[in-house]
Write an enzyme that holds these catalytic residues in place. Structure first.
Site, PDB file in Angstrom:
ATOM      1  N   HIS A 155     -37.253 -80.110  13.236  1.00 25.08           N
ATOM      2  CA  HIS A 155     -37.434 -78.908  12.401  1.00 25.08           C
ATOM      3  C   HIS A 155     -36.739 -79.031  11.043  1.00 25.08           C
ATOM      4  CE1 HIS A 155     -39.464 -76.261  15.372  1.00 25.08           C
ATOM      5  NE2 HIS A 155     -38.963 -77.165  16.199  1.00 25.08           N
ATOM      6  N   ASP A 363     -34.724 -77.764   2.929  1.00 21.98           N
ATOM      7  CA  ASP A 363     -35.133 -76.968   4.087  1.00 21.98           C
ATOM      8  C   ASP A 363     -36.320 -77.671   4.731  1.00 21.98           C
ATOM      9  OD1 ASP A 363     -35.135 -74.803   5.826  1.00 21.98           O
ATOM     10  OD2 ASP A 363     -35.015 -73.338   4.206  1.00 21.98           O
TER      11      ASP A 363
HETATM   12  P1  ADQ Z   1     -34.018 -71.853   9.878  1.00 20.79           P
HETATM   13  O1  ADQ Z   1     -33.056 -72.697   9.128  1.00 20.79           O
HETATM   14  O2  ADQ Z   1     -33.434 -70.817  10.742  1.00 20.79           O
HETATM   15  O3  ADQ Z   1     -35.032 -72.737  10.753  1.00 20.79           O
HETATM   16  P2  ADQ Z   1     -36.265 -70.366   8.474  1.00 20.79           P
HETATM   17  O4  ADQ Z   1     -37.482 -71.129   8.769  1.00 20.79           O
HETATM   18  O5  ADQ Z   1     -36.279 -69.856   7.072  1.00 20.79           O
HETATM   19  O6  ADQ Z   1     -34.953 -71.181   8.692  1.00 20.79           O
HETATM   20  O7  ADQ Z   1     -36.068 -69.015   9.341  1.00 20.79           O
HETATM   21  C1  ADQ Z   1     -36.377 -68.866  10.648  1.00 20.79           C
HETATM   22  C2  ADQ Z   1     -36.606 -67.376  11.005  1.00 20.79           C
HETATM   23  O8  ADQ Z   1     -35.402 -66.609  10.954  1.00 20.79           O
HETATM   24  C3  ADQ Z   1     -37.596 -66.658  10.096  1.00 20.79           C
HETATM   25  O9  ADQ Z   1     -38.533 -66.061  10.949  1.00 20.79           O
HETATM   26  C4  ADQ Z   1     -36.785 -65.606   9.350  1.00 20.79           C
HETATM   27  O10 ADQ Z   1     -37.468 -64.393   9.084  1.00 20.79           O
HETATM   28  C5  ADQ Z   1     -35.634 -65.365  10.298  1.00 20.79           C
HETATM   29  N1  ADQ Z   1     -34.439 -64.959   9.533  1.00 20.79           N
HETATM   30  C6  ADQ Z   1     -33.804 -65.666   8.591  1.00 20.79           C
HETATM   31  N2  ADQ Z   1     -32.771 -64.937   8.086  1.00 20.79           N
HETATM   32  C7  ADQ Z   1     -32.763 -63.775   8.731  1.00 20.79           C
HETATM   33  C8  ADQ Z   1     -31.951 -62.598   8.641  1.00 20.79           C
HETATM   34  N3  ADQ Z   1     -30.957 -62.513   7.772  1.00 20.79           N
HETATM   35  N4  ADQ Z   1     -32.233 -61.571   9.471  1.00 20.79           N
HETATM   36  C9  ADQ Z   1     -33.264 -61.656  10.328  1.00 20.79           C
HETATM   37  N5  ADQ Z   1     -34.067 -62.722  10.453  1.00 20.79           N
HETATM   38  C10 ADQ Z   1     -33.833 -63.764   9.675  1.00 20.79           C
HETATM   39  C11 ADQ Z   1     -35.242 -74.133  11.002  1.00 20.79           C
HETATM   40  C12 ADQ Z   1     -35.377 -75.023   9.757  1.00 20.79           C
HETATM   41  C13 ADQ Z   1     -36.471 -74.477   8.844  1.00 20.79           C
HETATM   42  C14 ADQ Z   1     -37.796 -74.376   9.617  1.00 20.79           C
HETATM   43  C15 ADQ Z   1     -37.592 -73.646  10.931  1.00 20.79           C
HETATM   44  C16 ADQ Z   1     -38.848 -73.742  11.810  1.00 20.79           C
HETATM   45  O11 ADQ Z   1     -34.139 -75.099   9.054  1.00 20.79           O
HETATM   46  O12 ADQ Z   1     -36.644 -75.321   7.716  1.00 20.79           O
HETATM   47  O13 ADQ Z   1     -38.742 -73.674   8.825  1.00 20.79           O
HETATM   48  O14 ADQ Z   1     -36.516 -74.193  11.679  1.00 20.79           O
HETATM   49  O15 ADQ Z   1     -39.232 -75.081  11.983  1.00 20.79           O
END
Ligand code: ADQ
Length: 468
Positions: A155, A363
């Site tokens: 991921h 990311d």
């Molecule tokens: P993350 O680093 O967690 O995931 P991201 O893909 O942006 O990053 O977010 C995942 C989920 O968390 C999204 O659905 C988002 O809405 C939710 N989220 C983020 N901040 C939040 C907050 N403050 N309150 C509530 N919900 C929140 C990892 C990788 C990413 C990749 C994903 C999936 O780092 O690059 O996109 O996995 O593969």
């Protein structure tokens, strides 16, 4: 049809769903049909550790979890996964903290996962392992004699070999990745970096489809960008934008409106540069003062680690500085919350926002960018500002693409976005939405599992033990 077995560090148990249902649970929702099994860590630390496997069933899906001891949690999760692999895979060698005891703990927990999963496995199960915590899982399963098809999805980004090789024991981890049948990445860039690493370190020559043979075992590296269910997210956004939280937020704004950022509180997300950009924006474009508020929702994450504690202190300082400098008695330029917000509420907030600023330094994909696009009103859509170093930028080229290290460029993009005519906003949004709506979570799972399902299933795969 073969049963799907998902393995991930943390299993989102049905009993704890709600505000925190993470991206992975949402992404896999369609693939996890009744009969599937999800195996991983319970999120609990206990003295008995992985000795007992806890089973829960919900809607036909079995959730099997093990605990970790405090020592394993520290070495496997806090120190090696998040203190060494995470910074490495986000190009942050300066933050990489390698200790061989932690690496041993990481391998030991992967061994415990394999031992816990083994008795639950059936011969034709398709095993799909997720993310950097679990790189050695296939090797450990192979060592126990498992010949099933096993796939892995990363991921995070994958880094060029000049960076990857800085990690002590990286050669072992690269071999571990080659014990999978299918290895998936979000973008072509990450897959190319992985294949270059294979070519350079193992002396192999992958074919143009990402196939190579390592110690008699065929491996295929694929590109499979993760997506979201855009229609369902749009529906949430419509409903939630009419709800009480959205009303309170709307009532609190001045007429120019809202810009938003939503992230985990992580140094990879570029929050320091973003907050500096917000200061530059109000300094360079004073016409937006009082007219626009920036809302940053940053869910606290990995608070045990020094790097995250330092980040939080630095962000507190910049927020205080920016608000002290630009606030008026009836207007706050930068609103900052360090907690998670429910997905429904977020969807409504996205719909209210004229601008989303998604500027990670690196990311893997970034789902927030896709969620923001999905949540917009087609008649009057907002503008997405997106880092060129998010995996999503390879797809979402009609966003305003910025260098996340350049605060002036982000500030200028904020000004351009807020001043953009409706016609251009609509054109950009329509192209973005087409892609977000086509590359769904369901497509992500179907593509991965069809690659894995096509792997040759000879009952005897004696070479597999040799690669453990
Ligand atoms: P993350 O680093 O967690 O995931 P991201 O893909 O942006 O990053 O977010 C995942 C989920 O968390 C999204 O659905 C988002 O809405 C939710 N989220 C983020 N901040 C939040 C907050 N403050 N309150 C509530 N919900 C929140 C990892 C990788 C990413 C990749 C994903 C999936 O780092 O690059 O996109 O996995 O593969």
């Amino acid at each position: 049809m073969a049963r799907l077995v998902v393995v991930s560090n943390r299993v989102p148990l049905p009993s704890e769903r709600g505000a925190k249902a993470g991206g992975l649970a949402v992404a896999l929702a369609d693939a996890l049909q009744p009969g599937s099994l999800w195996f991983g860590w319970s999120g609990r630390r206990s003295a008995r550790g992985s000795a007992t496997t806890h089973i829960q069933r919900s809607e036909g899906i079995t959730y099997a979890t093990i605990d970790l001891t405090e020592a394993d949690y520290q070495s496997f999760y806090v120190n090696f996964s998040n203190g060494a692999l995470w910074p490495l895979l986000h190009f942050r060698l300066g933050l990489l903290d390698f200790r061989s005891d932690d690496y041993d703990g990481y391998r030991s927990v992967n061994r415990q996962f394999a031992a816990g999963l083994l008795p639950l496995l059936r011969p034709d199960d398709l095993i799909w392992v997720h993310d950097y915590h679990m790189i050695p899982m296939a090797s450990e399963l192979r060592a126990l004699g498992v010949t099933n098809r096993i796939g892995f999805f990363l991921h995070t980004p994958f880094v060029p070999s000049s960076i990857f090789n800085a990690l002590p024991r990286s050669a072992e981890l690269l071999s571990n990745l080659c014990a999978y049948d299918v290895v998936g990445f979000h973008t072509r860039t990450y897959r190319a970096a992985f294949l270059d690493c294979v070519a350079e370190n193992l002396g192999l020559h992958p074919d143009p489809d990402g196939r190579f043979v390592w110690r008699g075992h065929s491996v295929r590296a694929i590109v499979d960008p993760i997506g979201i269910d855009a229609d369902a997210f749009a529906q949430r956004a419509i409903e939630s934008a009419r709800g009480s939280d959205a009303r309170l937020l709307r009532d609190s704004l001045s007429k120019g409106g809202l810009a938003i950022g939503v992230d985990r509180l992580d140094y990879s997300k570029g929050l320091i540069n973003r907050f500096e950009a917000i200061g530059r924006f109000f300094a360079n474009y004073p016409q937006h003062r009082r007219q626009v508020s920036f809302l940053q929702i940053a869910a606290r994450s990995r608070e045990e680690q020094g790097a995250y504690q330092r980040l939080r202190r630095e962000l507190d300082r910049i927020v205080g500085d920016t608000n002290g400098r630009y606030s008026e008695f009836d207007w706050t330029p930068l609103r900052y919350m360090t907690r998670a917000v429910k997905r429904d509420t977020l969807a409504g907030f996205f719909r209210l926002s004229r601008l989303a600023v998604v500027t990670p330094l690196r990311d893997g994909m970034n789902l927030v960018a896709k969620e923001y696009v999905a949540a917009q009103d087609p008649a009057d859509p907002g503008v997405l500002i997106l880092s060129r170093f998010a995996g999503a930028a390879e797809e979402l080229t009609e966003a305003l693409i910025v260098n996340p290290y350049d605060s002036d460029e982000i500030a200028e993009a904020m000004h351009i976005g807020l001043s953009m005519e409706l016609e251009e906003r609509r054109e950009r949004w329509q192209s973005l939405h087409k892609k977000v709506a086509a590359n769904t979570a369901r497509r992500f799972c179907t593509v991965f599992l069809s690659h894995l399902g096509r792997v040759d299933t000879q009952p005897e795969r004696p070479h597999l033990r040799a690669i453990s």
